[in-house]
Design a protein around this motif. Structure first.
Motif: not given
Length: 231
Positions: A36-55, A95-99, A192-196
């Motif tokens: 859903e978020m990839s669609y709204y942010f107009n991004k391809t699905l993540p590649t190489g992303l790891s989501i881990l729980n707990p921290n 946003i990746s590297t961030g503002i 537009e948010v990733p452009k920041l």
């Protein structure tokens, strides 16, 4: 802590490790939110992303550049908690590297808090019509949770020179309350948010002006509404 990574069932080259009960449902829910978020942010699905729980480092959710998200969810499937944490960290990821300007990182943090509330509210219709309904908290509570969290924010004066600590949650929540109607009216504005991340600016006023210049024509009016908040 050693994580045994598993590939998401429906997102190739994206991995997870969840120390929770009902891991299958947790995975399916995270998949839905990522797509859903990839669609709204107009991004391809993540590649190489790891989501881990707990921290393993701190009892908080966290995005670790470039491709790791830590959640902090206790046993069980609590969709409001998963949405709130994952939507926030996925926003940082997009946003990746961030503002770049440290004095303006509060705006990134606010947008990520906004992402939590936006996608939390977006879940209501989905859960009322999904197989998750009997497994999770009742869907209308998601919007109530968001509304109650934002109601506690105290107003403060905003200007084109506004700057404050990025983790001042009261100030962030106040801005989220002002931004939420704009994004709900213009949901494609998330694209537009990733452009920041590619903008060099010394003040929030200049950041917003440059952001509007980079935006597509259909989103300039919405960003102007954001500029009007800070005047």
């Amino acid at each position: 802590m050693n994580f045994e990574l598993k590939e998401f069932t429906n997102i190739p080259n994206c991995y997870h490790s969840f120390n929770v009960i009902n891991e299958e449902h947790f995975e399916a829910y995270c998949e839905y939110l990522i797509k859903e978020m990839s669609y709204y942010f107009n991004k391809t699905l993540p590649t190489g992303l790891s989501i881990l729980n707990p921290n393993p480092r701190e009892d908080i959710p966290e995005y670790s550049y470039p491709d790791t998200i830590y959640l902090h969810i206790e046993d069980g499937l609590r969709e409001s908690q998963v949405t709130y944490q994952l939507a926030h960290e996925m926003c940082h990821y997009f946003i990746s590297t961030g503002i770049k300007n440290n004095n303006l990182t509060y705006f990134e943090e606010t947008l990520c808090d906004l992402s939590s509330h936006f996608f939390l509210r977006n879940k209501t219709t989905y859960y009322l019509n999904s197989s998750f309904r009997d497994l999770v908290e009742y869907a209308p509570d998601l919007t109530d949770y968001s509304s109650n969290a934002l109601a506690s924010a105290t107003e403060f004066k905003l200007s084109f020179s506004t700057s404050y600590d990025r983790y001042d949650r009261n100030n962030n929540k106040h801005i989220v309350k002002l931004l939420l109607p704009i994004f709900e009216k213009n949901p494609s504005l998330w694209s537009e948010v990733p452009k920041l991340a590619n903008i060099e600016a010394s003040t929030i006023g200049k950041l917003l002006a440059l952001w509007k210049n980079k935006a597509t024509a259909e989103h300039k009016k919405a960003i102007q509404e954001i500029q009007n908040i800070f005047k």
